[in-house]
Design a protein around this motif. Structure first.
Motif, PDB file in Angstrom:
ATOM      1  N   GLU A  83       0.826  -1.209   0.000  1.00  8.01           N
ATOM      2  CA  GLU A  83       0.000   0.000   0.000  1.00  8.01           C
ATOM      3  C   GLU A  83       0.858   1.256   0.000  1.00  8.01           C
ATOM      4  OE1 GLU A  83      -3.096   2.232   3.089  1.00  8.01           O
ATOM      5  OE2 GLU A  83      -2.662   0.103   3.314  1.00  8.01           O
ATOM      6  N   GLU A  84       1.995   1.185   0.697  1.00  6.32           N
ATOM      7  CA  GLU A  84       2.891   2.340   0.801  1.00  6.32           C
ATOM      8  C   GLU A  84       4.294   1.838   1.090  1.00  6.32           C
ATOM      9  OE1 GLU A  84       3.436   6.479   3.407  1.00  6.32           O
ATOM     10  OE2 GLU A  84       2.132   4.876   4.133  1.00  6.32           O
ATOM     11  N   LEU A  85       5.286   2.503   0.500  1.00  4.18           N
ATOM     12  CA  LEU A  85       6.689   2.171   0.748  1.00  4.18           C
ATOM     13  C   LEU A  85       7.427   3.416   1.212  1.00  4.18           C
ATOM     14  CD1 LEU A  85       9.213   0.266   0.485  1.00  4.18           C
ATOM     15  CD2 LEU A  85       9.479   1.228  -1.816  1.00  4.18           C
ATOM     16  N   ILE A  86       8.163   3.272   2.312  1.00  2.39           N
ATOM     17  CA  ILE A  86       9.066   4.320   2.774  1.00  2.39           C
ATOM     18  C   ILE A  86      10.463   3.713   2.906  1.00  2.39           C
ATOM     19  CG2 ILE A  86       9.721   5.794   4.725  1.00  2.39           C
ATOM     20  CD1 ILE A  86       6.803   6.232   5.308  1.00  2.39           C
ATOM     21  N   PHE A  87      11.442   4.359   2.327  1.00  6.32           N
ATOM     22  CA  PHE A  87      12.839   3.977   2.535  1.00  6.32           C
ATOM     23  C   PHE A  87      13.577   5.172   3.113  1.00  6.32           C
ATOM     24  CE2 PHE A  87      17.250   4.272   1.142  1.00  6.32           C
ATOM     25  CZ  PHE A  87      17.768   3.118   1.711  1.00  6.32           C
ATOM     26  N   ILE A  88      14.317   4.949   4.200  1.00  7.77           N
ATOM     27  CA  ILE A  88      15.110   6.017   4.825  1.00  7.77           C
ATOM     28  C   ILE A  88      16.555   5.548   4.918  1.00  7.77           C
ATOM     29  CG2 ILE A  88      15.417   7.517   6.816  1.00  7.77           C
ATOM     30  CD1 ILE A  88      12.482   7.050   7.516  1.00  7.77           C
ATOM     31  N   GLY A  89      17.431   6.227   4.186  1.00  9.35           N
ATOM     32  CA  GLY A  89      18.861   5.928   4.245  1.00  9.35           C
ATOM     33  C   GLY A  89      19.513   6.754   5.327  1.00  9.35           C
ATOM     34  N   ASN A  90      19.748   6.124   6.475  1.00  7.01           N
ATOM     35  CA  ASN A  90      20.262   6.843   7.644  1.00  7.01           C
ATOM     36  C   ASN A  90      21.664   6.401   8.059  1.00  7.01           C
ATOM     37  OD1 ASN A  90      19.900   8.480  10.230  1.00  7.01           O
ATOM     38  ND2 ASN A  90      20.174   6.409  11.069  1.00  7.01           N
ATOM     39  N   ALA A  91      22.106   5.224   7.625  1.00  7.18           N
ATOM     40  CA  ALA A  91      23.415   4.707   8.054  1.00  7.18           C
ATOM     41  C   ALA A  91      24.529   5.665   7.632  1.00  7.18           C
ATOM     42  CB  ALA A  91      23.650   3.326   7.447  1.00  7.18           C
ATOM     43  N   ALA A  92      25.397   6.013   8.581  1.00  9.68           N
ATOM     44  CA  ALA A  92      26.478   6.954   8.286  1.00  9.68           C
ATOM     45  C   ALA A  92      27.547   6.867   9.366  1.00  9.68           C
ATOM     46  CB  ALA A  92      25.947   8.381   8.190  1.00  9.68           C
ATOM     47  N   THR A  93      28.734   7.303   9.015  1.00 10.89           N
ATOM     48  CA  THR A  93      29.809   7.399   9.993  1.00 10.89           C
ATOM     49  C   THR A  93      30.599   8.676   9.765  1.00 10.89           C
ATOM     50  OG1 THR A  93      31.791   6.316  10.888  1.00 10.89           O
ATOM     51  CG2 THR A  93      31.389   6.048   8.517  1.00 10.89           C
ATOM     52  N   LEU A  94      31.033   9.314  10.840  1.00 13.51           N
ATOM     53  CA  LEU A  94      31.899  10.488  10.747  1.00 13.51           C
ATOM     54  C   LEU A  94      33.374  10.097  10.669  1.00 13.51           C
ATOM     55  CD1 LEU A  94      30.585  13.137  13.311  1.00 13.51           C
ATOM     56  CD2 LEU A  94      31.074  13.533  10.903  1.00 13.51           C
TER      57      LEU A  94
END
Length: 264
Positions: A83-94
């Motif tokens: 019905e709905e798709l959400i993708f959140i790209g949050n993986a990160a490193t400093l």
């Protein structure tokens, strides 16, 4: 033959609201995942720690293998009604922080792989898996103020954040040509009270000349909680006026908060 409405309904698979998230083991990612679960989404979180029963273990410092794990995970989901798709790209490193010329080659490559190569490969797998689904589909890159200007000691982080923002803008243009487009956006979460901020404050001034400014922000109470930022991000993604390729600032969507652009 007698019509059994209850049996008939049970045999039809119900469309699900699916949320995919990278880097959801702590901080902002954890807050996003918990809010999505609470809102009734089927959440799949990808991270190295993989702490949840809705997690899949992935090492983003190894882009090719990470993309294969994500593709294998998405395959059975992509054949289901959505019905709905959400993708959140949050993986990160400093890390590593400091002039790149002083860093080990492997550390530099790990940063680029986690923040850029894997981010692009994972997003590419999401697009390929769900392109044909005729539902609302949103992909969000968690960006930073560092995408817009350079900072001494953050040359790698600034480079990858700028690169990902441009990638999202280009993806939005590509998706505009598709019959069932994904809406791709960049979101700057603003300054938050997370482990990343603790790492910044613990960095020697010789590696991060602006470290004092981050300490002052903490002391002045300017760091928002990850949960408040997560709520603002999900408010952005739920907006019916979401513009493909646009850049949003989470703090402008916080309730009872003054709008302000932030660095990270």
């Amino acid at each position: 033959m007698t019509y059994n409405a209850e049996l008939f309904c049970r045999q039809i698979p119900l469309a699900m609201r699916l949320a995919l998230l990278t880097g959801g083991s702590r901080g902002l990612g954890l807050a996003l995942g918990e809010r999505l679960v609470g809102a009734g989404y089927r959440v799949v979180e990808f991270s190295r720690r993989a702490p949840h029963d809705w997690s899949v273990q992935v090492d983003f410092s190894q882009p090719s293998s990470a993309a294969r794990v994500v593709a294998d995970t998405l395959a059975p989901l992509a054949v289901q009604p959505i019905e709905e798709l959400i993708f959140i790209g949050n993986a990160a490193t400093l890390e590593p922080i400091g002039p790149t010329s002083r860093q080990a080659r492997d550390a530099v490559l790990d940063n680029l792989n986690v923040n850029f190569s894997s981010a692009i490969l994972v997003l590419t797998e999401v697009v390929a898996a769900f392109q044909s689904h005729a539902c609302r589909k949103v992909v969000a890159n968690i960006s930073s103020g560092a995408a817009l200007k350079g900072y001494a000691g953050w040359s790698l982080y600034c480079a990858v954040k700028a690169g990902m923002e441009n990638f999202i803008q280009s993806l939005a243009l590509e998706q505009a040509r598709q019959p069932h487009p994904l809406i791709a956006v960049n979101i700057n979460p603003g300054v938050m009270d997370t482990g990343m901020q603790s790492l910044i404050r613990a960095t020697p001034e010789e590696d991060l000349p602006d470290v004092g400014r981050f300490i002052q922000r903490r002391d002045a109470g300017e760091l928002a909680s990850p949960d408040r930022v997560a709520a603002a991000i999900l408010r952005i993604l739920a907006s019916g006026e979401l513009a493909a390729g646009a850049r949003y600032v989470a703090q402008e969507w916080m309730q009872d908060d003054a709008s302000r652009e932030a660095d990270i």
